[in-house]
Design a protein around this motif. Structure first.
Motif, short mmCIF file in Angstrom:
data_model
loop_
_atom_site.label_atom_id
_atom_site.label_comp_id
_atom_site.label_asym_id
_atom_site.label_seq_id
_atom_site.Cartn_x
_atom_site.Cartn_y
_atom_site.Cartn_z
N HIS A 29 0.60 -1.46 0.31
CA HIS A 29 0.14 -0.46 -0.49
C HIS A 29 0.65 0.81 0.37
N PRO A 30 1.89 1.23 -1.33
CA PRO A 30 2.79 2.86 -0.78
C PRO A 30 1.55 3.74 -0.82
N ASP A 31 0.55 3.74 -2.13
CA ASP A 31 -0.06 5.21 -1.79
C ASP A 31 -0.68 5.59 -0.59
N ALA A 89 -5.12 1.66 10.33
CA ALA A 89 -5.94 0.63 9.15
C ALA A 89 -4.93 -0.20 8.65
N LEU A 90 -3.55 0.50 8.32
CA LEU A 90 -2.13 -0.50 7.43
C LEU A 90 -1.71 -0.96 8.41
N GLY A 91 -2.28 -0.72 10.29
CA GLY A 91 -1.23 -1.51 10.83
C GLY A 91 -1.74 -2.99 10.85
N ALA A 92 -3.01 -2.35 11.38
CA ALA A 92 -3.78 -3.95 11.21
C ALA A 92 -3.38 -4.39 9.93
N ALA A 93 -3.27 -4.30 8.62
CA ALA A 93 -3.09 -5.02 7.14
C ALA A 93 -1.50 -5.89 7.56
N THR A 135 -9.40 -3.38 4.59
CA THR A 135 -8.52 -2.42 4.65
C THR A 135 -8.55 -1.28 3.39
N GLU A 136 -9.27 -1.97 2.65
CA GLU A 136 -9.42 -0.15 1.17
C GLU A 136 -11.10 0.57 2.02
N ARG A 137 -11.54 -0.75 2.45
CA ARG A 137 -12.53 0.35 3.68
C ARG A 137 -12.42 1.04 5.13
N GLU A 138 -11.45 0.53 6.13
CA GLU A 138 -10.96 1.25 6.73
C GLU A 138 -10.16 2.73 6.67
N VAL A 139 -9.43 2.35 5.04
CA VAL A 139 -8.49 3.85 4.73
C VAL A 139 -9.33 4.81 4.38
N LYS A 171 2.84 -10.77 -1.12
CA LYS A 171 2.76 -11.07 -2.95
C LYS A 171 1.51 -10.90 -3.47
N VAL A 172 0.13 -11.42 -2.88
CA VAL A 172 -0.92 -12.05 -3.24
C VAL A 172 -1.66 -10.56 -3.05
N LEU A 173 -1.33 -9.65 -2.29
CA LEU A 173 -1.92 -8.80 -1.77
C LEU A 173 -1.31 -8.25 -2.96
N VAL A 174 -0.29 -8.13 -3.03
CA VAL A 174 -0.07 -6.73 -4.58
C VAL A 174 -0.63 -7.48 -5.67
N ASP A 175 -0.45 -8.49 -6.32
CA ASP A 175 -1.30 -8.92 -6.89
C ASP A 175 -2.37 -8.18 -6.96
N LEU A 176 -3.35 -8.60 -5.96
CA LEU A 176 -4.73 -8.75 -6.19
C LEU A 176 -5.34 -6.39 -6.32
N ARG A 177 -3.83 -6.41 -6.13
CA ARG A 177 -4.27 -4.79 -6.45
C ARG A 177 -3.93 -4.03 -7.58
#
Length: 316
Positions: free
Chosen positions: A219-221, A245-249, A296-300, A262-268
């Motif tokens: 989540h660099p953005d 939110a980012l800490g929980a993720a 995570t996206e909802r919490e962000v 790696k899976v999360l990067v690919d999903l994004r």
């Protein structure tokens, strides 16, 4: 003259592997582009998250060179020296890594120093490395493996005073100590980067230059947005909510990291990142990670929707 590392997000890049276990250069290219497009201020391949200890010496050079080539000057690139040796051998290794085109060659504290050795040993090594490589900008990384070496603050100050160090990935997870290290580096090219998302808002408010940690790979953005918020508002309620939110993720992906990341990067991104790891191979459940990403996206989004009063600051 050494140029300070740009402030912001420095992902410790994941290394992709293909079905035959080789470094997947095509995915590495796409990952480099994606991280830059998502707001990375710099890139740090050949670090622990990139499985540097599991890469061969030639693979480390290959990964560094490939990222430099793909980044094409859009952002600076740092890479680490992941093996020990005599002072002269380390100096030679620094030269070989610098020849790949990386902007910063990073010394790993727990590789350069054996357990029990005094910090002065690192300072002596730096004298040799710097003399043999007069045009190379250096960095230092308190990597928690093979053991966790946290340098004395005065050592950080001595490194900063050489004028040769541009980047410090610090892993004390102590905001007060980070502030002291920022103070020691003031007036030098050295910039201090927090490794932990759980302290980022407070550490940026105390003067650190940004984050170089796990969550920045995925989540660099959002991390970049958090840093911008803290610079504008201090550690405000919405900055702290975004940090949480980012800490929980990060905590949720931790048990199976780096495969989970790696899976999360690919999903994004859809860049074809497979969950293969030499360092910590782990079974992952893509559906569970998709749920984590959605949460995570909802919490962000909820954190960013909060209205922060300029008077409601913590550590600003």
């Amino acid at each position: 003259m050494t140029t300070p590392a740009p402030t912001g997000v420095w992902p410790v890049m994941l290394t992709p592997f293909d079905a035959d276990g080789r470094v997947d250069l095509a995915v590495l290219d796409r990952y480099t582009d994606w991280l830059i497009d998502q707001g990375a201020a710099g890139l740090f391949p050949v670090a622990l998250s990139g499985e540097m200890y599991e890469l061969t010496p030639l693979e480390r050079l290959l990964v560094a060179e490939r990222v430099v080539h793909r980044a094409a000057g859009r952002v600076p690139v740092a890479a680490a020296i992941a093996s020990a040796g005599t002072d002269e051998e380390v100096a030679d290794a620094v030269g070989r890594l610098a020849a790949t085109g990386v902007d910063i060659v990073v010394l790993v504290a727990s590789v350069a120093l054996a357990e029990g050795e005094p910090d002065q040993r690192l300072l002596d090594l730096v004298d040799v490395v710097a003399a043999a490589n007069p045009d190379v900008a250096l960095g230092v990384y308190e990597c928690p493996m093979p053991y966790h070496r946290v340098l004395r603050d005065e050592t950080v100050g001595a490194l900063a005073e050489t004028g040769r160090f541009a980047f410090f990935k610090e892993t004390s997870h102590d905001v007060g100590r980070m502030a002291t290290r920022v103070w020691f580096a003031e007036g030098t090219p050295l910039r201090v980067f927090d490794a932990g998302i759980e302290t980022l808002a407070q550490s940026v408010a105390a003067g650190t230059a940004g984050l170089s940690g796990w969550i920045a790979n995925v989540h660099p953005d959002a991390v970049a947005r958090l840093i911008d918020l803290v610079r504008a508002e201090g550690a405000s309620p919405r900055a702290l909510a975004l940090q949480a939110a980012l800490g929980a993720a990060e905590q949720a992906m931790g048990p199976t990291y780096p495969a989970s990341a790696k899976v999360l990067v690919d999903l994004r991104s859809g860049i074809g990142f497979a969950p293969r790891s030499r360092w910590r191979p782990a079974e992952v459940v893509p559906a569970e990670l998709a749920d984590l990403l959605a949460q995570t996206e909802r919490e962000v989004a909820a954190a960013l929707a909060l209205v922060s009063s300029p008077t409601a600051r913590v550590g600003g």
